[in-house]
Design a protein around this motif. Structure first.
Motif, mmCIF file in Angstrom:
data_model
loop_
_atom_site.group_PDB
_atom_site.id
_atom_site.type_symbol
_atom_site.label_atom_id
_atom_site.label_comp_id
_atom_site.label_asym_id
_atom_site.label_seq_id
_atom_site.Cartn_x
_atom_site.Cartn_y
_atom_site.Cartn_z
ATOM 1 N N TYR A 186 0.840 -1.193 0.000
ATOM 2 C CA TYR A 186 0.000 0.000 0.000
ATOM 3 C C TYR A 186 0.879 1.249 0.000
ATOM 4 N N SER A 187 1.977 1.218 0.732
ATOM 5 C CA SER A 187 2.904 2.356 0.745
ATOM 6 C C SER A 187 3.501 2.597 -0.637
ATOM 7 N N ASP A 188 3.819 1.526 -1.349
ATOM 8 C CA ASP A 188 4.317 1.665 -2.719
ATOM 9 C C ASP A 188 3.313 2.429 -3.577
ATOM 10 N N HIS A 229 -3.343 2.600 -14.878
ATOM 11 C CA HIS A 229 -3.919 1.362 -15.416
ATOM 12 C C HIS A 229 -3.262 0.129 -14.790
ATOM 13 N N VAL A 230 -1.937 0.084 -14.758
ATOM 14 C CA VAL A 230 -1.284 -1.133 -14.271
ATOM 15 C C VAL A 230 -1.431 -1.275 -12.755
ATOM 16 N N VAL A 231 -1.443 -0.170 -12.037
ATOM 17 C CA VAL A 231 -1.637 -0.261 -10.591
ATOM 18 C C VAL A 231 -3.063 -0.677 -10.271
ATOM 19 N N THR A 232 -4.022 -0.139 -11.009
ATOM 20 C CA THR A 232 -5.414 -0.527 -10.802
ATOM 21 C C THR A 232 -5.611 -2.012 -11.058
ATOM 22 N N ASP A 233 -5.006 -2.526 -12.120
ATOM 23 C CA ASP A 233 -5.095 -3.956 -12.413
ATOM 24 C C ASP A 233 -4.522 -4.784 -11.271
ATOM 25 N N THR A 234 -3.424 -4.320 -10.701
ATOM 26 C CA THR A 234 -2.787 -5.041 -9.598
ATOM 27 C C THR A 234 -3.677 -5.046 -8.362
ATOM 28 N N VAL A 235 -4.223 -3.888 -8.017
ATOM 29 C CA VAL A 235 -5.077 -3.795 -6.829
ATOM 30 C C VAL A 235 -6.345 -4.625 -7.005
ATOM 31 N N ALA A 236 -6.895 -4.626 -8.217
ATOM 32 C CA ALA A 236 -8.162 -5.313 -8.463
ATOM 33 C C ALA A 236 -8.001 -6.812 -8.712
ATOM 34 N N ALA A 237 -6.779 -7.293 -8.838
ATOM 35 C CA ALA A 237 -6.562 -8.709 -9.154
ATOM 36 C C ALA A 237 -7.117 -9.615 -8.060
ATOM 37 N N LEU A 266 -10.449 -2.493 2.542
ATOM 38 C CA LEU A 266 -11.456 -1.728 1.817
ATOM 39 C C LEU A 266 -11.137 -0.237 1.876
ATOM 40 N N SER A 267 -10.735 0.244 3.036
ATOM 41 C CA SER A 267 -10.425 1.671 3.150
ATOM 42 C C SER A 267 -9.220 2.043 2.287
ATOM 43 N N GLN A 268 -8.249 1.141 2.178
ATOM 44 C CA GLN A 268 -7.096 1.397 1.325
ATOM 45 C C GLN A 268 -7.515 1.454 -0.146
ATOM 46 N N ARG A 269 -8.364 0.536 -0.548
ATOM 47 C CA ARG A 269 -8.841 0.534 -1.938
ATOM 48 C C ARG A 269 -9.597 1.820 -2.253
ATOM 49 N N ILE A 270 -10.429 2.251 -1.319
ATOM 50 C CA ILE A 270 -11.201 3.477 -1.528
ATOM 51 C C ILE A 270 -10.265 4.675 -1.628
ATOM 52 N N ASP A 323 -9.788 7.161 -4.798
ATOM 53 C CA ASP A 323 -9.969 8.611 -4.661
ATOM 54 C C ASP A 323 -8.735 9.362 -5.146
ATOM 55 N N ARG A 324 -7.551 8.847 -4.811
ATOM 56 C CA ARG A 324 -6.311 9.498 -5.255
ATOM 57 C C ARG A 324 -6.203 9.482 -6.780
ATOM 58 N N PHE A 325 -6.509 8.332 -7.371
ATOM 59 C CA PHE A 325 -6.449 8.229 -8.825
ATOM 60 C C PHE A 325 -7.476 9.151 -9.477
ATOM 61 N N SER A 326 -8.661 9.222 -8.908
ATOM 62 C CA SER A 326 -9.701 10.089 -9.452
ATOM 63 C C SER A 326 -9.252 11.550 -9.427
ATOM 64 N N ALA A 327 -8.635 11.958 -8.333
ATOM 65 C CA ALA A 327 -8.151 13.340 -8.228
ATOM 66 C C ALA A 327 -7.052 13.610 -9.248
ATOM 67 N N ILE A 328 -6.160 12.632 -9.443
ATOM 68 C CA ILE A 328 -5.077 12.796 -10.415
ATOM 69 C C ILE A 328 -5.644 12.907 -11.825
ATOM 70 N N LEU A 329 -6.620 12.084 -12.148
ATOM 71 C CA LEU A 329 -7.216 12.130 -13.480
ATOM 72 C C LEU A 329 -7.904 13.463 -13.726
ATOM 73 N N GLN A 330 -8.583 13.977 -12.729
ATOM 74 C CA GLN A 330 -9.231 15.276 -12.881
ATOM 75 C C GLN A 330 -8.210 16.388 -13.067
ATOM 76 N N GLN A 331 -7.074 16.238 -12.414
ATOM 77 C CA GLN A 331 -6.020 17.243 -12.520
ATOM 78 C C GLN A 331 -5.305 17.182 -13.869
ATOM 79 N N LYS A 332 -5.100 15.969 -14.380
ATOM 80 C CA LYS A 332 -4.249 15.786 -15.555
ATOM 81 C C LYS A 332 -5.007 15.784 -16.873
ATOM 82 N N PHE A 333 -6.281 15.447 -16.864
ATOM 83 C CA PHE A 333 -7.010 15.282 -18.130
ATOM 84 C C PHE A 333 -8.160 16.268 -18.210
#
Length: 199
Positions: free
Chosen positions: A130-132, A154-162, A171-175, A179-189
């Motif tokens: 999780y720290s990684d 994409h590759v991290v999501t695949d790993t977490v969802a495997a 569950l809290s870590q997944r959430i 949330d972090r990925f969602s914020a990054i996507l909103q910032q970058k795209f």
């Protein structure tokens, strides 16, 4: 490399190499191996006593050469002391900063140095704590190239969802990761200067 004598032998061999950049790169390789072995004190010693002084000398040889070598040793600098690594990387143009951050993310994913052989397999899953993942999120916030950001998410999501990792993350870590990925996507795209579109 368990004793000072071992390190001195390696140092004497590396110091025979005329190229400062090659020396720094080899010390960077050794630093990554210290990191993989969880030998933090040796890692920091390698970076502060060997790599950083070499970078100072390399910086006098030209910006282009400095950028090339900094990309090679960026993971070692990062594992030794993140803020110091970021200070060095900030000296580069934006696209070269991205190259450094990308090298660091690949190092976290693969647990290897850039020169180590690695077979990229479609659908590859990674051994990530999780720290990684949090470290990767923080690095993605610094990367400007949207293609790289998308790929790593994409590759991290695949790993977490495997399925095999269903008990590895709470569950809290997944959430939180979502949330972090969602914020990054909103910032970058969409990326400034790129194709502007919805979704």
């Amino acid at each position: 490399l368990d004793t000072d004598i071992d390190v001195d032998r390696i140092a004497s061999l590396i110091d025979r190499i005329p190229s400062l950049g090659q020396r720094a790169t080899l010390w960077g390789e050794l630093a990554i191996r210290y990191w993989r072995a969880s030998r933090e004190s040796k890692l920091r010693q390698c970076v502060t006593e060997r790599i950083v002084p070499l970078l100072a000398d390399i910086g006098q040889e030209g910006a282009s050469y400095f950028a090339t070598i900094l990309q090679a040793v960026a993971p070692a600098l990062y594992y030794s002391h993140r803020e110091t690594a970021f200070e060095h990387i900030a000296r580069l143009p934006a696209h070269l900063q991205d190259s450094c951050f990308t090298q660091i993310v690949y190092s976290i994913l693969r647990k290897l140095s850039a020169s180590d052989p690695y077979e990229l397999i479609p659908g590859q899953l990674y051994q990530l704590s999780y720290s990684d993942i949090l470290d990767i999120c923080a690095l993605l916030e610094r990367i400007k190239e949207d293609v790289s950001v998308y790929y790593f998410i994409h590759v991290v999501t695949d790993t977490v969802a495997a399925k095999r990792n269903r008990d590895k993350y709470t569950l809290s870590q997944r959430i939180n990761v979502a949330d972090r990925f969602s914020a990054i996507l909103q910032q970058k795209f969409p990326a400034p200067g790129g194709i502007q579109h919805d979704g």
